[in-house]
Design an enzyme around this catalytic site. Structure first.
Site, PDB file in Angstrom:
ATOM      1  N   LYS A 238       0.866  -1.181   0.000  1.00  0.00           N
ATOM      2  CA  LYS A 238       0.000   0.000   0.000  1.00  0.00           C
ATOM      3  C   LYS A 238       0.901   1.229   0.000  1.00  0.00           C
ATOM      4  O   LYS A 238       1.604   1.492   0.968  1.00  0.00           O
ATOM      5  CB  LYS A 238      -0.907  -0.010   1.220  1.00  0.00           C
ATOM      6  CG  LYS A 238      -1.981   1.052   1.174  1.00  0.00           C
ATOM      7  CD  LYS A 238      -3.051   0.754   2.210  1.00  0.00           C
ATOM      8  CE  LYS A 238      -4.259   1.667   2.045  1.00  0.00           C
ATOM      9  NZ  LYS A 238      -3.991   3.048   2.405  1.00  0.00           N
TER      10      LYS A 238
ATOM     11  N   ASP B  91       1.919   5.025   0.130  1.00  0.00           N
ATOM     12  CA  ASP B  91       1.357   6.099   0.925  1.00  0.00           C
ATOM     13  C   ASP B  91       1.619   7.446   0.275  1.00  0.00           C
ATOM     14  O   ASP B  91       2.664   8.042   0.461  1.00  0.00           O
ATOM     15  CB  ASP B  91       1.989   6.048   2.323  1.00  0.00           C
ATOM     16  CG  ASP B  91       1.099   6.702   3.348  1.00  0.00           C
ATOM     17  OD1 ASP B  91      -0.057   6.985   3.027  1.00  0.00           O
ATOM     18  OD2 ASP B  91       1.578   6.921   4.467  1.00  0.00           O
TER      19      ASP B  91
ATOM     20  N   TYR C  97      -1.585   0.622  -9.813  1.00  0.00           N
ATOM     21  CA  TYR C  97      -2.097  -0.620  -9.232  1.00  0.00           C
ATOM     22  C   TYR C  97      -3.435  -1.097  -9.776  1.00  0.00           C
ATOM     23  O   TYR C  97      -3.926  -2.123  -9.380  1.00  0.00           O
ATOM     24  CB  TYR C  97      -2.175  -0.493  -7.705  1.00  0.00           C
ATOM     25  CG  TYR C  97      -2.987   0.701  -7.225  1.00  0.00           C
ATOM     26  CD1 TYR C  97      -4.363   0.716  -7.361  1.00  0.00           C
ATOM     27  CD2 TYR C  97      -2.366   1.797  -6.648  1.00  0.00           C
ATOM     28  CE1 TYR C  97      -5.101   1.799  -6.933  1.00  0.00           C
ATOM     29  CE2 TYR C  97      -3.104   2.889  -6.218  1.00  0.00           C
ATOM     30  CZ  TYR C  97      -4.473   2.882  -6.363  1.00  0.00           C
ATOM     31  OH  TYR C  97      -5.199   3.954  -5.948  1.00  0.00           O
TER      32      TYR C  97
ATOM     33  N   LYS D  42      -3.139  -3.014   7.573  1.00  0.00           N
ATOM     34  CA  LYS D  42      -2.269  -1.931   8.023  1.00  0.00           C
ATOM     35  C   LYS D  42      -1.190  -2.469   8.956  1.00  0.00           C
ATOM     36  O   LYS D  42      -1.495  -3.185   9.915  1.00  0.00           O
ATOM     37  CB  LYS D  42      -3.094  -0.886   8.778  1.00  0.00           C
ATOM     38  CG  LYS D  42      -4.077  -0.136   7.898  1.00  0.00           C
ATOM     39  CD  LYS D  42      -3.369   0.935   7.084  1.00  0.00           C
ATOM     40  CE  LYS D  42      -4.325   1.741   6.254  1.00  0.00           C
ATOM     41  NZ  LYS D  42      -4.683   3.032   6.749  1.00  0.00           N
TER      42      LYS D  42
ATOM     43  N   CYS E 131     -25.989  13.470  26.444  1.00  0.00           N
ATOM     44  CA  CYS E 131     -26.693  14.505  27.194  1.00  0.00           C
ATOM     45  C   CYS E 131     -28.100  14.571  26.611  1.00  0.00           C
ATOM     46  O   CYS E 131     -28.271  14.835  25.426  1.00  0.00           O
ATOM     47  CB  CYS E 131     -25.991  15.854  27.026  1.00  0.00           C
ATOM     48  SG  CYS E 131     -27.036  17.208  27.596  1.00  0.00           S
TER      49      CYS E 131
ATOM     50  N   CYS F 234     -29.208  22.238  25.262  1.00  0.00           N
ATOM     51  CA  CYS F 234     -27.759  22.120  25.430  1.00  0.00           C
ATOM     52  C   CYS F 234     -27.098  22.779  24.213  1.00  0.00           C
ATOM     53  O   CYS F 234     -27.274  22.328  23.081  1.00  0.00           O
ATOM     54  CB  CYS F 234     -27.415  20.636  25.528  1.00  0.00           C
ATOM     55  SG  CYS F 234     -25.683  20.291  25.800  1.00  0.00           S
TER      56      CYS F 234
HETATM   57  P1  AMP Z   1      -7.751   4.650   2.196  1.00  0.00           P
HETATM   58  O1  AMP Z   1      -7.404   6.030   1.675  1.00  0.00           O
HETATM   59  O2  AMP Z   1      -7.131   4.307   3.497  1.00  0.00           O
HETATM   60  O3  AMP Z   1      -9.211   4.351   2.079  1.00  0.00           O
HETATM   61  O4  AMP Z   1      -7.056   3.638   1.202  1.00  0.00           O
HETATM   62  C1  AMP Z   1      -7.414   3.635  -0.132  1.00  0.00           C
HETATM   63  C2  AMP Z   1      -6.303   4.210  -0.927  1.00  0.00           C
HETATM   64  O5  AMP Z   1      -5.128   3.429  -0.859  1.00  0.00           O
HETATM   65  C3  AMP Z   1      -6.629   4.241  -2.379  1.00  0.00           C
HETATM   66  O6  AMP Z   1      -7.382   5.365  -2.711  1.00  0.00           O
HETATM   67  C4  AMP Z   1      -5.279   4.275  -3.011  1.00  0.00           C
HETATM   68  O7  AMP Z   1      -4.938   5.612  -3.283  1.00  0.00           O
HETATM   69  C5  AMP Z   1      -4.327   3.761  -1.957  1.00  0.00           C
HETATM   70  N1  AMP Z   1      -3.487   2.649  -2.384  1.00  0.00           N
HETATM   71  C6  AMP Z   1      -2.158   2.597  -2.200  1.00  0.00           C
HETATM   72  N2  AMP Z   1      -1.641   1.468  -2.695  1.00  0.00           N
HETATM   73  C7  AMP Z   1      -2.656   0.774  -3.243  1.00  0.00           C
HETATM   74  C8  AMP Z   1      -2.745  -0.479  -3.921  1.00  0.00           C
HETATM   75  N3  AMP Z   1      -1.679  -1.262  -4.126  1.00  0.00           N
HETATM   76  N4  AMP Z   1      -3.959  -0.871  -4.341  1.00  0.00           N
HETATM   77  C9  AMP Z   1      -5.066  -0.100  -4.125  1.00  0.00           C
HETATM   78  N5  AMP Z   1      -5.026   1.086  -3.489  1.00  0.00           N
HETATM   79  C10 AMP Z   1      -3.850   1.532  -3.041  1.00  0.00           C
HETATM   80 ZN    ZN Z   2     -25.752  19.154  27.735  1.00  0.00          ZN
END
Ligand code: AMP
Ligand code: ZN
Length: 676
Positions: free
Chosen positions: A121, A123, A230, A317, A429, A435
């Protein structure tokens, strides 16, 4: 071409094209394959030669020439572009058990063996690239998943993005990937900034995503960004599996990391994860996890999507970075629904590139479970969320006179005694109308973009209006006058008029948004749509019983109870009546109704296989628009299975065993007079 004694004499156009091809190939070798085939000096010389020829011969201009990689185009406002195919998010898992559960869910929904493609994944910032006839047509950010910003000029400067594809390619398709900034380049950029007396950037990810929206593409060209791909998206891609499509993308010239692996079982997925949990520290870029995808595209299609993410993919993760710090105080916030959220105020500490001062404590149970106390030394972790969380207490550091935390019994804002509903984690509450943060929060929600989208009115003004006693609920907004507003602080004539006009315009907002805007607990956007569609008018919804509500597709007991409770309040009914009198849309418009029928009411369908006249998605929409229900798997409650081509044999057997009739798409259309 003229041949003279073995020497080939090229025309200028041929010369330009030859240089473009050559430079393209060197770019590809260097930026995609990480394998330089020419020195920087030679490359620059050839690039300059091409630049000179292009300048002298503008008639041979090509928007995808390698000379345009240096940028220069300035974008003032980025166009909004609707994605042809939605860009979904991914579901997250944090343990191997989560993945095992996911596998179990999948195996109930598809036939046959399931293989998985494992990828890292990346980043950074997601991007969707559209190619037509082998050329980059446009690049669009993910935005909200439905539409994003067009950032083509900036993306063209990223050398690993091919402007012209190689080999065989589909005539038109989208490819999705992530724009990242490798550590090396990031550090170099920061060294330069420090040398120039500028503040260094915090982390590669934010720097990468910030780069996409720079106005000057020449600035983007200077940043060592990369694009890792990807996912191929489109019709007739000529591939049958995710792994296949990665190979195909590579062959077309895209950078697809070699780490991607095809695995035959969930155990092999675990091996992949274990390997990369440590090996990731040697990667040139940041990765925060692994993405596991069902390999067969046919199976992916069978699994489909939830409202947010594909059912066929799961992100795993890695464990996040941790630091320890001191917990100074605990404060309590009141949300618009009256829910209380305890917040830890921490001694500021650096974590994953940002300074952390606060952490969410979620609820009383969480505090009790971890036995979190003021003055404790706590371990803080940053996972996927923006707000970090406390994961444990270092009890060895605790002083002897420390006392367990006593959760508050009364509202920190209005002092009303808090309530806790059986089975719910949060305290509430109950002072719904008295409130202040609830009153303000509800009106802020009402005016927000996805609700009534009221222009000219912001959250702070709402707080001011409530404080000044001008409004005490959202229906009061419709009686505001310019004269009343003018005496308010920083309220000019123009802004007062804008506010009043914005409120007036909200009378045109469709019923489903209004229903969401009302702020009924647990009625989010999707649920509001469902309820609006099913009940069509607010009166019908208001008189629905628990039993009625629970019959509606995907409406559970929690939502049903909340809806019934909302309309049981006389105050709420009075407020709805006022909105009605002001002309707010409290029923579905006639135009929307025209496309909908109740022909299929009470019938549950399972749609399986590939269809001829409509796509699977369209077929499901037709079922819903006509009042039917789509189920994801065959059970005794299924009324019909609409069987397309390639429907799995075990599904067929199941339908037969349970006596559920199988019909073709044509039989479906005929029998229920659909599409007439
Ligand atoms: P999230 O933003 O946590 O919902 O994760 C989804 C995002 O992970 C996607 O929008 C992609 O931009 C990203 N991503 C990174 N690497 C990959 C991968 N190998 N396959 C699919 N999504 C990926
Ligand atoms: Zn309150």
């Amino acid at each position: 071409m003229v041949e003279k004694r073995g020497i080939i004499k090229m025309t200028t156009e041929q010369q330009i094209n030859a240089l473009r091809d050559e430079l393209r190939e060197h770019n590809y070798n260097y930026y995609v394959l990480d394998n330089a085939t020419i020195s920087d000096y030679e490359f620059d010389t050839k690039l300059k030669e091409l630049q000179a020829l292009e300048e002298a011969h503008p008639e041979f201009y090509d928007a995808n020439s390698p000379t345009l990689r240096v940028g220069g185009e300035v974008t003032k406002n980025f166009n909004t572009v609707v994605h042809d195919y939605r860009m979904y998010s991914l579901d997250n898992s944090y343990s191997l058990e989560d993945l095992k559960d996911w596998e179990t869910r999948i195996k109930k929904l598809v036939d046959g063996d399931v293989k998985y493609t494992c990828e890292l994944k990346y980043d950074g910032a997601s991007i969707s690239l559209t190619y037509e006839n082998g050329k980059l047509l446009r690049a669009v950010t993910r935005g909200d998943g439905f539409q994003g910003d067009e950032v083509t000029a900036n993306i063209k400067t990223i050398k690993s993005v091919p402007l012209q594809l190689k080999g065989d390619y589909p005539p038109k398709f989208d490819i999705r990937g992530e724009i990242i900034l490798p550590f090396d380049g990031f550090n170099k950029m920061n060294e330069e900034r420090i040398a120039n007396g500028e503040d260094p950037y915090r982390n590669p990810r934010n720097t990468a995503s910030g780069s996409l929206k720079l106005q000057d593409s020449a600035e983007v060209a200077k940043r060592p960004l990369e694009c890792l791909l990807y996912n191929l998206t489109g019709e007739n891609l000529g591939v049958e599996s995710q792994f296949n499509s990665l190979e195909k993308a590579r062959a077309m010239g895209f950078k697809v990391p070699e780490a991607a692996k095809l695995t035959n079982s969930i155990d092999e997925v675990f091996e992949f994860i274990n390997h990369w949990d440590t090996a990731r520290h040697d990667l040139p870029y940041e990765t925060d996890g692994v993405v596991v995808k069902v390999n067969s595209l046919f199976q992916q299609d069978e699994l489909g999507y939830t409202s947010k993410a594909p059912r066929w993919a799961m992100a795993y993760k890695f464990k996040a970075e941790q630091v320890s710090t001191k917990l100074n105080t605990i404060s309590y916030q009141v949300g618009r629904t009256g829910a209380i959220t305890p917040v830890a105020n921490l001694e500021p500490v650096e974590l994953a590139g940002t300074t952390v001062k606060r952490a969410s404590l979620h609820n009383a149970d969480q505090i009790a479970k971890l036995d979190i106390r003021v003055n404790d030394t706590v371990f803080v972790e940053k996972g996927g969320e923006i707000i970090p969380k406390i994961i444990a207490v270092d009890v060895t550091q605790r002083s002897a006179d420390s006392q367990p935390t006593e959760y508050i019994a009364n509202c920190p804002e209005c002092d009303t005694e808090l309530e806790r509903i059986e089975g719910e984690a949060k305290h509430y509450c109950p002072n719904y109308n008295g409130c202040e943060p609830q009153v303000v929060g509800r009106i802020q929600h009402y005016i927000s973009r996805k609700a009534m989208d009221i222009e000219g009115l912001g959250g702070e003004t709402v707080a001011l209006l409530v404080k000044e006693g001008l409004v005490s609920n959202y229906s009061d907004l419709y009686e505001l006058t310019v004269e009343q507003l003018l005496p308010l602080e920083r309220m000019a004539e123009k802004s007062a008029e804008n506010l009043v006009n914005g409120v007036e315009a909200s009378k045109q907002i469709p019923f489903e948004n209004v229903l969401f805007a009302l702020g009924i607990r647990f009625v989010g956007e999707t649920v509001a749509k469902k309820l609006a569609k099913h009940y069509k008018t607010i009166d019908a919804l208001a008189s629905a019983t628990m039993e009625d509500l629970e019959q509606v597709d995907e409406i559970g007991i929690k939502i049903a109870e909340s809806v019934v409770a909302f309309f049981a309040s006389e105050e709420n009914i009075a407020m709805v009546e006022r909105l009605k009198a002001f002309g707010v849309q409290l029923e579905i418009s006639a135009e929307k109704l025209a496309n909908q029928t109740n022909k299929l009411e009470g019938l549950a369908f399972v749609v399986s296989g590939v269809f001829e006249t409509v796509s699977r998605t369209e077929l499901k929409k037709l079922i819903e628009d006509n009042g039917g229900k789509n189920a994801s798997s065959i059970s005794s409650k299924t009324n019909y299975v609409i069987a397309g081509d390639k429907m799995g044999p075990s599904k067929k057997a199941k339908a037969e065993k349970l006596g559920v009739p199988l019909i073709t798409e044509q039989e479906f259309f005929n029998q229920f007079s659909i599409l007439e």
